[in-house]
Design a protein around this motif. Sequence first.
Motif, mmCIF file in Angstrom:
data_model
loop_
_atom_site.group_PDB
_atom_site.id
_atom_site.type_symbol
_atom_site.label_atom_id
_atom_site.label_comp_id
_atom_site.label_asym_id
_atom_site.label_seq_id
_atom_site.Cartn_x
_atom_site.Cartn_y
_atom_site.Cartn_z
ATOM 1 N N THR A 139 0.848 -1.191 -0.083
ATOM 2 C CA THR A 139 0.143 0.063 -0.126
ATOM 3 C C THR A 139 1.010 1.211 0.073
ATOM 4 O O THR A 139 0.725 2.054 -0.792
ATOM 5 N N PHE A 140 1.902 1.264 0.865
ATOM 6 C CA PHE A 140 2.767 2.369 0.995
ATOM 7 C C PHE A 140 3.605 2.672 -0.549
ATOM 8 O O PHE A 140 3.575 3.814 -0.900
ATOM 9 N N LEU A 141 3.905 1.657 -1.163
ATOM 10 C CA LEU A 141 4.662 1.719 -2.436
ATOM 11 C C LEU A 141 3.760 2.107 -3.438
ATOM 12 O O LEU A 141 4.028 2.957 -4.233
ATOM 13 N N SER A 142 2.489 1.769 -3.398
ATOM 14 C CA SER A 142 1.578 1.966 -4.357
ATOM 15 C C SER A 142 1.245 3.723 -4.297
ATOM 16 O O SER A 142 1.063 4.442 -5.106
ATOM 17 N N GLN A 143 0.932 4.065 -3.066
ATOM 18 C CA GLN A 143 0.703 5.435 -2.725
ATOM 19 C C GLN A 143 1.945 6.304 -3.024
ATOM 20 O O GLN A 143 1.635 7.459 -3.782
ATOM 21 N N LEU A 144 3.146 5.504 -2.772
ATOM 22 C CA LEU A 144 4.430 6.602 -3.169
ATOM 23 C C LEU A 144 4.231 6.743 -4.927
ATOM 24 O O LEU A 144 4.809 7.891 -5.417
ATOM 25 N N ALA A 145 4.150 5.714 -5.492
ATOM 26 C CA ALA A 145 4.284 5.615 -6.852
ATOM 27 C C ALA A 145 3.368 6.635 -7.606
ATOM 28 O O ALA A 145 3.224 7.283 -8.609
ATOM 29 N N ALA A 146 1.931 6.901 -6.818
ATOM 30 C CA ALA A 146 0.959 7.556 -7.402
ATOM 31 C C ALA A 146 1.310 9.028 -6.881
ATOM 32 O O ALA A 146 0.897 9.930 -7.911
ATOM 33 N N LYS A 147 2.158 9.364 -5.925
ATOM 34 C CA LYS A 147 2.599 10.692 -5.909
ATOM 35 C C LYS A 147 3.453 11.209 -6.640
ATOM 36 O O LYS A 147 3.688 12.454 -7.150
ATOM 37 N N THR A 148 4.470 10.362 -7.055
ATOM 38 C CA THR A 148 5.514 10.780 -7.927
ATOM 39 C C THR A 148 5.427 11.267 -9.448
ATOM 40 O O THR A 148 4.249 10.643 -9.848
ATOM 41 N N ILE A 149 6.104 11.947 -9.899
ATOM 42 C CA ILE A 149 6.053 12.202 -11.044
ATOM 43 C C ILE A 149 7.097 11.596 -12.047
ATOM 44 O O ILE A 149 8.319 11.629 -11.773
ATOM 45 N N PRO A 150 6.701 11.016 -13.011
ATOM 46 C CA PRO A 150 7.698 10.218 -14.095
ATOM 47 C C PRO A 150 8.824 11.031 -14.284
ATOM 48 O O PRO A 150 8.532 12.293 -14.553
ATOM 49 N N ASN A 151 9.950 10.553 -14.784
ATOM 50 C CA ASN A 151 11.205 11.422 -14.928
ATOM 51 C C ASN A 151 10.857 12.052 -16.293
ATOM 52 O O ASN A 151 11.440 13.330 -16.617
ATOM 53 N N GLY A 152 10.253 11.372 -17.256
ATOM 54 C CA GLY A 152 9.945 12.044 -18.645
ATOM 55 C C GLY A 152 8.924 13.203 -18.450
ATOM 56 O O GLY A 152 9.078 14.188 -19.269
ATOM 57 N N ILE A 153 7.860 13.278 -17.697
ATOM 58 C CA ILE A 153 6.838 14.349 -17.559
ATOM 59 C C ILE A 153 7.666 15.383 -16.795
ATOM 60 O O ILE A 153 7.531 16.668 -17.291
ATOM 61 N N HIS A 154 8.560 15.086 -15.884
ATOM 62 C CA HIS A 154 9.403 16.072 -15.053
ATOM 63 C C HIS A 154 10.454 16.771 -16.073
ATOM 64 O O HIS A 154 10.453 18.152 -16.343
ATOM 65 N N CYS A 155 10.975 15.901 -16.942
ATOM 66 C CA CYS A 155 11.882 16.605 -18.018
ATOM 67 C C CYS A 155 11.104 17.464 -18.939
ATOM 68 O O CYS A 155 11.460 18.307 -19.309
ATOM 69 N N LEU A 156 9.879 17.206 -19.525
ATOM 70 C CA LEU A 156 9.157 17.850 -20.435
ATOM 71 C C LEU A 156 8.748 19.141 -19.868
ATOM 72 O O LEU A 156 8.918 20.066 -20.518
ATOM 73 N N SER A 157 8.357 19.086 -18.530
ATOM 74 C CA SER A 157 7.995 20.359 -18.008
ATOM 75 C C SER A 157 9.250 21.252 -17.966
ATOM 76 O O SER A 157 9.052 22.648 -18.088
ATOM 77 N N LEU A 158 10.487 20.773 -17.393
ATOM 78 C CA LEU A 158 11.601 21.903 -17.556
ATOM 79 C C LEU A 158 12.066 22.180 -18.708
ATOM 80 O O LEU A 158 12.287 23.613 -18.893
ATOM 81 N N ARG A 159 12.123 21.669 -19.689
ATOM 82 C CA ARG A 159 12.362 21.915 -20.926
ATOM 83 C C ARG A 159 11.323 22.985 -21.503
ATOM 84 O O ARG A 159 11.845 24.026 -22.117
ATOM 85 N N LEU A 160 10.060 22.690 -21.534
ATOM 86 C CA LEU A 160 9.103 23.891 -21.986
ATOM 87 C C LEU A 160 9.166 25.207 -21.057
ATOM 88 O O LEU A 160 8.989 26.229 -21.735
ATOM 89 N N THR A 161 9.466 24.956 -19.690
ATOM 90 C CA THR A 161 9.688 26.136 -19.054
ATOM 91 C C THR A 161 10.565 26.966 -19.487
ATOM 92 O O THR A 161 10.627 28.178 -19.494
ATOM 93 N N ILE A 162 11.825 26.170 -19.601
ATOM 94 C CA ILE A 162 13.006 27.071 -20.105
ATOM 95 C C ILE A 162 12.780 27.717 -21.597
ATOM 96 O O ILE A 162 12.731 29.039 -21.659
ATOM 97 N N ASP A 163 12.102 26.972 -22.396
ATOM 98 C CA ASP A 163 11.983 27.525 -23.756
ATOM 99 C C ASP A 163 10.924 28.763 -23.774
ATOM 100 O O ASP A 163 10.646 29.572 -24.428
#
Length: 665
Positions: A307-331
């Motif tokens: 349960t803890f790991l599933s909740q933790l996985a639900a909270k986290t943002i995948p690396n790809g989406i985090h990367c996308l947000s950073l690149r778009l913000t910079i541009d």
Amino acid sequence: MTPKNRGKASCFPLLGFVLLCVLAPVFFFLSRGLYAAADEDYISAVPSKQVGKWREWQALQDLKSLFSEEVLDVIVSSTNDLGPFSLDNFRKKLSASWRVGLGTSNARHELNQQTTHVRLEKPEVKEGRSSDSLPQWTDSSAQQTRRHLIEKRREKRAAELVKKDNEVIVKLENTAIERSKSVESAILGKYNIWRKEIENENVDSTVRLMRDQIIMARVYLSIAKMKNKVELYEELIYRLKESQHALGDAVSDADLHRSTHGKIKAMGQVLSKAREQLYDCNLVTGKLRAMLQTADDQVRSLKKQSTFLSQLAAKTIPNGIHCLSLRLTIDYYLLPPEKRKFPGSENLENPSLYHYALFSDNVLAASVVVNSTIMNAKDPSKHVFHLVTDKLNFGAMNMWFLLNPPEKATIHVENVDDFRWLNSSYCPVLRQLESATLKEFYFKAGHPNSLSSGASNLKYRNPKYLSMLNHLRFYLPQVYPKLDKILFLDDDIVVQKDLTGLWTVDLNGKVNGAVETCGPSFHRFDKYLNFSNPHIARNFDPHACGWAYGMNMFDLKVWKKKDITGIYHKWQNMNEDRVLWKLGTLPPGLITFYGLTHPLDKSWHVLGLGYNPSLDRSEIENAAVVHYNGNMKPWLEIAMTKYRSYWTKYVKYNHPYLRNCKLNE
């Protein structure tokens, strides 16, 4: 009369009575003998063949008096075809002694009862000695007709049974064909019925035997150590390690090595020796109970960890989406200010258009909501999207839709931190988030381990409950003061049909149009609210039906009249110590819109794609909106594969930004 004469007179009646008692039996037997002699003379005068037929006729008459004609027809039709087992054949094969016995003992009583009938026919028999006066045993036309009808019924019944069997076979074949069509090819490869382990129902019988042996070996190992049986202890350890190594991760007998059977035999011999030397019922029972308790504790711990790991996985943002947000913000911040504006700003406050409210900090999820809505809209130019995000994702959200404008639709992105009116003095949630208790609940460094605090509280520590984006839904008239109606959408939904029909739905004076989610015993108010509290118990029905956020049509005019935001503030202030409900927006939503929610047809909004693997596929495909509520969001690795395609088909995986961030389908 003198006494003497009186005595003589009394002797005569007595003497007469004695003579009557003696002579009456004599006359009776003489007369019976004469009748019997007459009967025997008559029977001897009739040929034996005719006597036999007459006896058969008499027996049949008695049967007719006992049974109905239908029963006799069944008996006759059932015995005519028996061949050597028929009644006639059986009678013919009886010995002479049996015939005599039957003729005398069984028929004698019948003859005596029918003497008068025989005597009436006797002169005719004597004169002609003919058998014409005896009944002739030929079937009458009525009997033949009945027999013919019985045969017809039998043939008809046989035909019906054959037809029924054929219908059942055809039905089973059609069912098998339909079922084969619904089976996916991926599942066929994994669960093919022609695999070896499917040939035997007990494909893991040897594996289970080895596991049982290992359990008993551990029991005797502990007892041997306690009783100081060194030699047996060492032998048990050796065989235990050997069996564990042979078993490994096998789940079926096909996974075991050929040499396993020899090791099973060796382990069995050691266990037999241990039983002879160490078996004690109380000790063995105690050890097994201790092992069972330990295993139960381990299962509980693993469930909490899962349960803890599933909740933790639900909270986290995948690396790809985090990367996308950073690149778009910079541009985005590299763009000149004049290129950061969206066209169609004049449509933002036009109440005649179709307006959507979307609050999200996930660029990829928001893009799917907008893309799916526009692609299924009849006239995209009449649709206006109002996006609100946080400060961190404001640049990324703007940049994405500047690069990928939603055809002719209007879009506008705002930063929640720019709403100066939304502060702790006005909003109870912001004030409560600044309190020491909530800071301790979320941020205290010495907070106990989440696993030890219980799995039920883990989901309420999700950061989304701290974000004002989650609570902004209670302030729609303040955010959009010039609109009359607005459709609220969560960022974990996919639109599959044109939604303009929702604007024509009559809410009957209610504020909120939503799909109800309750069943006979779930998703009712008592699931979300604390009815042990008198404030809740007094004001709400515990069996009232719950409804879903995710796709809600709000009438902002009625909202303002009913002062919905004020109702929300009242109850939110009362729940500062979280005694009325736990964290989240659905419980206060149920309270705020209690009695003010109009139920929509369920086909508008199908939920459960983020947690329920047994949804009906036809319901999903016919729904206007599908909702991935739950932990298994479609952009996470833990998403359910069977539902992910409904979301991924609206993602532009060939986009350069997605390829650079390794976001693949």
